[in-house]
Design a protein around this motif. Sequence first.
Motif, short mmCIF file in Angstrom:
data_model
loop_
_atom_site.label_atom_id
_atom_site.label_comp_id
_atom_site.label_asym_id
_atom_site.label_seq_id
_atom_site.Cartn_x
_atom_site.Cartn_y
_atom_site.Cartn_z
N THR A 11 0.58 -1.01 0.10
CA THR A 11 0.01 0.20 -0.02
C THR A 11 0.86 1.36 0.07
OG1 THR A 11 -1.70 -1.14 1.28
CG2 THR A 11 -1.71 1.26 1.26
N MET A 12 1.83 1.26 0.88
CA MET A 12 2.76 2.57 0.90
C MET A 12 3.34 2.79 -0.31
SD MET A 12 2.59 4.24 3.49
CE MET A 12 0.89 4.07 3.54
N VAL A 45 -0.78 18.59 5.52
CA VAL A 45 0.09 17.79 5.41
C VAL A 45 1.37 17.69 6.41
CG1 VAL A 45 1.90 17.15 3.74
CG2 VAL A 45 -0.32 17.43 2.97
N GLU A 46 1.60 18.93 6.89
CA GLU A 46 2.88 19.23 7.75
C GLU A 46 2.25 18.63 9.23
OE1 GLU A 46 5.81 19.83 6.91
OE2 GLU A 46 5.01 20.05 5.06
N GLN A 47 1.00 18.88 9.45
CA GLN A 47 0.50 18.28 10.68
C GLN A 47 0.52 16.76 10.80
OE1 GLN A 47 -0.26 19.87 13.77
NE2 GLN A 47 -0.06 17.87 14.64
N MET A 48 0.08 16.19 9.72
CA MET A 48 0.63 14.61 9.45
C MET A 48 1.95 14.11 9.79
SD MET A 48 -2.19 13.79 6.56
CE MET A 48 -1.94 12.07 6.68
N ARG A 49 2.73 15.07 9.28
CA ARG A 49 4.44 14.68 9.10
C ARG A 49 4.78 14.71 10.57
NH1 ARG A 49 8.21 16.58 4.86
NH2 ARG A 49 9.24 14.77 5.48
N HIS A 50 4.12 15.71 11.40
CA HIS A 50 4.53 16.00 12.88
C HIS A 50 3.96 14.90 13.53
CE1 HIS A 50 5.47 18.15 16.51
NE2 HIS A 50 3.86 17.95 16.89
N ASP A 51 2.76 14.28 13.36
CA ASP A 51 2.23 13.38 13.98
C ASP A 51 3.01 12.17 13.69
OD1 ASP A 51 0.11 15.24 14.90
OD2 ASP A 51 -1.37 14.47 13.62
N LEU A 52 3.42 12.03 12.51
CA LEU A 52 4.23 10.72 11.99
C LEU A 52 5.39 10.62 12.85
CD1 LEU A 52 4.49 8.15 10.38
CD2 LEU A 52 5.19 9.79 8.74
N GLU A 97 8.85 5.02 7.40
CA GLU A 97 9.50 5.76 6.46
C GLU A 97 8.95 6.23 4.91
OE1 GLU A 97 12.50 8.02 4.87
OE2 GLU A 97 12.25 7.51 7.13
N GLN A 98 8.31 5.21 4.41
CA GLN A 98 7.81 5.27 3.20
C GLN A 98 6.42 6.44 3.33
OE1 GLN A 98 6.64 0.93 2.55
NE2 GLN A 98 8.32 0.51 1.14
N PHE A 99 5.74 6.20 4.32
CA PHE A 99 4.65 7.22 4.79
C PHE A 99 5.27 8.60 4.73
CE2 PHE A 99 1.05 8.91 7.31
CZ PHE A 99 0.28 9.04 6.37
N ASP A 100 6.34 8.67 5.23
CA ASP A 100 6.76 10.10 5.54
C ASP A 100 7.40 10.73 4.08
OD1 ASP A 100 7.69 12.46 7.07
OD2 ASP A 100 9.92 11.64 6.37
#
Length: 138
Positions: A11-12, A45-52, A97-100
């Motif tokens: 999926t990633m 997107v930046e919030q998602m990266r922060h959460d990730l 890592e792939q999701f990032d």
Amino acid sequence: MAAMAAMSGQTMQAAQGESRKLVDAAKSGGFTLSETAVRPLLDAVEQMRHDLEGQRRSTVPLLQPPQLGSHEYGHAVASHNQRGAEHEPGSIGVVLEQFDQVLAQASEALRRAAGIYGESDAEAADKLKAMREAHDVR
């Protein structure tokens, strides 16, 4: 469980391919957005990266070899478990890592579409990636 991990990895990989297509489309002018319209998307997107990144920090214990005793078999199982959590396709370390990377590509595509992506953004992203690799941050 292995099928689920493989599916997550697949999926990633598919998401990475699609996000690369989005970057390519933005580079070629295939779509454009106003800076005003793109701002809430970039913020998300930046919030998602922060959460990730928070998720990555919370998985650090999974990346450590479990303490299964000092005997040879315990060391072998611990090493296998650690590799499975960190380096194997579909492992949590690899999938995060792939999701990032997907999120970084989405951010790049949005910035390019809005005309606010510059070479300094690319250089900063490259430097961040190099730092992560140098410190093996996952």
